[in-house]
Design a protein around this motif. Structure first.
Motif, PDB file in Angstrom:
ATOM      1  N   VAL A  81     107.049  89.680  56.086  1.00  0.00           N
ATOM      2  CA  VAL A  81     107.417  88.278  56.247  1.00  0.00           C
ATOM      3  C   VAL A  81     106.562  87.424  55.325  1.00  0.00           C
ATOM      4  O   VAL A  81     105.340  87.432  55.412  1.00  0.00           O
ATOM      5  CB  VAL A  81     107.242  87.832  57.716  1.00  0.00           C
ATOM      6  N   SER A  82     107.230  86.701  54.454  1.00  0.00           N
ATOM      7  CA  SER A  82     106.513  85.840  53.522  1.00  0.00           C
ATOM      8  C   SER A  82     106.048  84.566  54.234  1.00  0.00           C
ATOM      9  O   SER A  82     106.483  84.253  55.337  1.00  0.00           O
ATOM     10  CB  SER A  82     107.419  85.484  52.342  1.00  0.00           C
ATOM     11  N   GLN A  88     108.849  82.281  57.628  1.00  0.00           N
ATOM     12  CA  GLN A  88     108.277  81.882  58.918  1.00  0.00           C
ATOM     13  C   GLN A  88     109.367  81.653  59.970  1.00  0.00           C
ATOM     14  O   GLN A  88     109.176  81.974  61.147  1.00  0.00           O
ATOM     15  CB  GLN A  88     107.407  80.631  58.751  1.00  0.00           C
ATOM     16  N   ALA A  89     110.508  81.133  59.554  1.00  0.00           N
ATOM     17  CA  ALA A  89     111.629  80.954  60.492  1.00  0.00           C
ATOM     18  C   ALA A  89     112.131  82.309  60.983  1.00  0.00           C
ATOM     19  O   ALA A  89     112.425  82.478  62.173  1.00  0.00           O
ATOM     20  CB  ALA A  89     112.750  80.165  59.816  1.00  0.00           C
ATOM     21  N   LEU A  90     112.225  83.272  60.076  1.00  0.00           N
ATOM     22  CA  LEU A  90     112.654  84.615  60.458  1.00  0.00           C
ATOM     23  C   LEU A  90     111.653  85.228  61.434  1.00  0.00           C
ATOM     24  O   LEU A  90     112.026  85.843  62.432  1.00  0.00           O
ATOM     25  CB  LEU A  90     112.815  85.499  59.221  1.00  0.00           C
ATOM     26  N   LYS A  91     110.381  85.038  61.149  1.00  0.00           N
ATOM     27  CA  LYS A  91     109.321  85.546  62.034  1.00  0.00           C
ATOM     28  C   LYS A  91     109.460  84.930  63.426  1.00  0.00           C
ATOM     29  O   LYS A  91     109.398  85.640  64.432  1.00  0.00           O
ATOM     30  CB  LYS A  91     107.961  85.216  61.430  1.00  0.00           C
ATOM     31  N   LEU A 145     113.969  92.474  58.739  1.00  0.00           N
ATOM     32  CA  LEU A 145     112.701  92.163  58.070  1.00  0.00           C
ATOM     33  C   LEU A 145     112.598  92.884  56.725  1.00  0.00           C
ATOM     34  O   LEU A 145     112.178  92.293  55.726  1.00  0.00           O
ATOM     35  CB  LEU A 145     111.514  92.557  58.956  1.00  0.00           C
ATOM     36  N   ILE A 146     112.978  94.148  56.713  1.00  0.00           N
ATOM     37  CA  ILE A 146     112.927  94.919  55.465  1.00  0.00           C
ATOM     38  C   ILE A 146     113.886  94.325  54.442  1.00  0.00           C
ATOM     39  O   ILE A 146     113.549  94.192  53.260  1.00  0.00           O
ATOM     40  CB  ILE A 146     113.262  96.406  55.709  1.00  0.00           C
TER      41      ILE A 146
END
Length: 159
Positions: A81-82, A88-91, A145-146
């Motif tokens: 996660v960048s 951060q939204a994905l996280k 994530l990948i």
């Protein structure tokens, strides 16, 4: 059968994202081993005989499960996660869902590792089925994530 679909997805993920990172490659290999062990314990070899795996097999699976979870949480996820807004939204979206599957796996481990007894073995079939569903959900989330990381790698190569 759901178990075999998930195992095929590991092969697809390895083909799609293999080579982007040694850490990811090794982690996907661990996932494959975990799934092979899972299929073995979940009844591929036991359903017809109506018997359960032995304690050693369950302990080995639980150790592999804990290793897989640890590598994800402590080595892989933050790498995937960048720090940008999208990362951060994905996280924020995925980590709580992944944590829920971790809790299910930890519960399974607490119930069966180092203590697979006749008393708790009655719950084994339901517990291993529920764990399989949680792992299936987890692998889909991890693949997102990948995919995000792989997209960023490709973007930086083409820039």
């Amino acid at each position: 059968m759901r178990k075999f679909r998930v195992l095929n997805q590991v092969d697809i993920a390895r083909q799609r994202w293999g080579g982007a990172s040694n850490t990811i490659d090794n982690w996907l290999d661990e996932r494959r081993q975990l799934l092979i062990q899972y299929c073995h314990l979940a009844g591929v070899n036991y359903q017809s005989a109506n018997t359960l795996p032995d304690e050693t097999e369950v302990n080995e699976f639980c150790a592999l499960l804990m290793d897989y979870l640890s590598v994800g949480h402590f080595e892989v996820y933050e790498m995937l996660v960048s720090d940008d807004e999208d990362g951060q939204a994905l996280k924020q979206e995925l980590f709580p869902k992944i944590s829920a599957t971790t809790d299910q796996a930890l519960d399974f481990n607490d119930q069966f590792a180092e203590g697979f007894t006749p008393d708790n073995s009655r719950n084994f079939e339901l517990a291993i089925t529920n764990l399989g569903e949680a792992l299936d959900d987890r692998f889909e989330l991890e693949d997102r994530l990948i995919q995000r990381m792989h997209g960023l790698v490709n973007d930086s190569v083409t820039s």
